[in-house]
Write an enzyme that holds these catalytic residues in place. Structure first.
Site, PDB file in Angstrom:
ATOM      1  CG  ASN A   6      -2.273   0.638   1.057  1.00 42.96           C
ATOM      2  OD1 ASN A   6      -1.670   2.142   0.343  1.00 42.96           O
ATOM      3  ND2 ASN A   6      -2.868   1.506   2.014  1.00 42.96           N
TER       4      ASN A   6
ATOM      5  NE  ARG B 211      -6.626   2.509   0.097  1.00 39.39           N
ATOM      6  CZ  ARG B 211      -5.802   3.921   0.379  1.00 39.39           C
ATOM      7  NH1 ARG B 211      -4.738   4.164   0.942  1.00 39.39           N
ATOM      8  NH2 ARG B 211      -6.673   4.361   0.713  1.00 39.39           N
TER       9      ARG B 211
ATOM     10  CG  HIS C 162     -11.702   5.297   3.357  1.00 37.13           C
ATOM     11  ND1 HIS C 162     -12.661   6.402   3.983  1.00 37.13           N
ATOM     12  CD2 HIS C 162     -10.421   6.268   2.740  1.00 37.13           C
ATOM     13  CE1 HIS C 162     -11.309   7.141   3.562  1.00 37.13           C
ATOM     14  NE2 HIS C 162     -10.516   6.733   3.470  1.00 37.13           N
TER      15      HIS C 162
END
Length: 404
Positions: free
Chosen positions: A13, A98, A186
């Site tokens: 990430n 991500r 999110h």
């Protein structure tokens, strides 16, 4: 040929000045956490931390001078060097990343190839403060792990189940067709919470949830039957409730006034909205709720009350979007830990059937709702890295034609 499923799934990430990682063992039952950590302060004062699955710190290193990792590729080299010893020869069989923005087309995780990378590069203008670093992490990993499959998991994908009326702005239709719409973010966190609740309580998982992902970045999502129906973030990660340094919802006329009458430049306005606003700007102290709560000054109190008011208002709006609410779920750094702020947020939501048990809230219990309250109020730890690992393992294990 499917890769050996006895190896490691490495999740990365990449942020603007950090690179987080999590290593999971691939097992028949799914990914099992082994190690996690990050290199933060890339380009300034790098700091490497690694922990095991129980949270015990195994590595802690800082650098000074020319030896410090100066970019994401160098930070990844530090992580890999440490993992080579920690993993004791276990091979990395896949990497999951991500990626903040998947645009209108990426509604599910996808194996990364040159075509996908080109499409993700085209989305950089939609997330200029996030997407470039996500892509830098992918490029750095590709050099270190040649031939190992990589998977992109998108923060926006979970919200693609929303109806057009929830996604569209009231602009001429051609703008929607050009990709100007409410994407929401999110999504990996919301997907994890939704799945975890469904496994814990199938009836609740199939019900009407409002999930509050409250951290340095903050948003809320209405989930019905495990699917996103509405969210507070929109075209970018600026919209919705105030955040650590981001302003949240703002009258676009204010921006026109800043750019026109006040003569501010676009870079100045961008810096203001992303880096100097939110809790930091309101309090004049910090973006950290702990520091704001400890300050004991009027500006700090006003900042906390404004944040609570905006979150409370969005809870009511999201409940209306799904015709009611069965549970309110707090997650992420503030949601999981800021007891006093949770109480502020819930104060005044009794009309929705929301009431807290003060003792359970103070104890940070998993269920903090008052006895007999119609709506459950829950605190749950999110795990975006595990969600990425699950998606990655599923994709790389799936049959993809005849064996070589």
């Amino acid at each position: 040929m499917s890769p050996d499923m006895n190896g490691i799934v490495l999740v990365l990430n990449a942020g603007s000045s950090s690179l987080k990682f999590a290593a999971f063992a691939a097992t028949p039952a799914g990914p099992e956490a082994r190690y996690a950590g990050q290199v933060e302060g890339i380009g300034a004062a790098p700091h490497f931390v690694a922990k095991d699955a129980c949270g015990e710190r195994l590595a802690d290193r800082r650098w000074e001078g020319a030896e410090a990792p100066a970019n994401h590729a160098a930070a990844l080299a530090v992580i890999i060097d440490w993992l080579e010893t920690a993993l004791q020869g276990a091979p990395v069989i896949a990497l999951g990343h991500r990626v903040v923005h998947g645009g209108p087309d990426f509604a599910a995780p996808v194996l990364i190839d040159l075509h996908v990378m080109a499409e993700l590069q085209d989305l950089v203008p939609l997330a200029p403060l996030h997407q470039p670093h996500n892509l830098a992490g992918i490029a750095a990993a590709a050099k270190h792990f040649r031939g190992v499959p990589q998977v992109a998991c998108f923060d926006t994908a979970f919200h693609r189940s929303q109806a057009r009326e929830a996604q569209a702005f009231a602009l001429p239709r051609r703008f929607f067709d050009q990709g100007i719409l409410r994407y929401g973010f999110h999504g990996l966190s919301y997907e994890y919470i939704s799945r975890a609740l469904a496994a814990e309580d199938p009836a609740l998982g199939a019900g009407r949830l409002v999930v509050a992902h409250l951290g340095n970045g903050a948003s809320l999502c209405a989930i019905e039957g495990g699917r996103s129906r509405a969210s507070t973030m929109g075209f970018t990660a600026l919209d919705g409730v105030p955040m650590g340094t981001r302003c949240g919802q703002i009258d676009p006329g204010v921006l026109l006034h800043m750019l026109g009458t006040m003569g501010m430049t676009l870079p100045e306005v961008t810096k203001l909205l992303y880096s100097e606003s939110g809790l930091k700007g309101l309090s004049g102290i910090s973006q950290d709720v702990r520091e704001i709560e400890a300050a004991g000054i009027e500006a700090a109190e006003q900042a906390l009350e404004h944040f609570a008011f905006r979150v409370r208002r969005e809870i009511g709006a999201l409940a209306a979007s799904i015709g009611g609410i069965d549970a309110l779920v707090f997650t992420a750094g503030i949601g999981e830990n800021a007891r006093a702020l949770r109480a502020r947020i819930c104060r005044g939501l009794e009309f929705l059937g929301i009431a807290l048990d003060p003792a359970r809230n103070e104890a940070n219990a998993g269920d903090i709702s008052a006895a007999g309250a119609p709506v459950r109020v829950l605190v749950r730890r999110t795990d975006e890295e595990r969600m990425i690992a699950e998606h990655t393992l599923h994709l790389v294990a799936a049959p993809r034609g005849p064996a070589a």
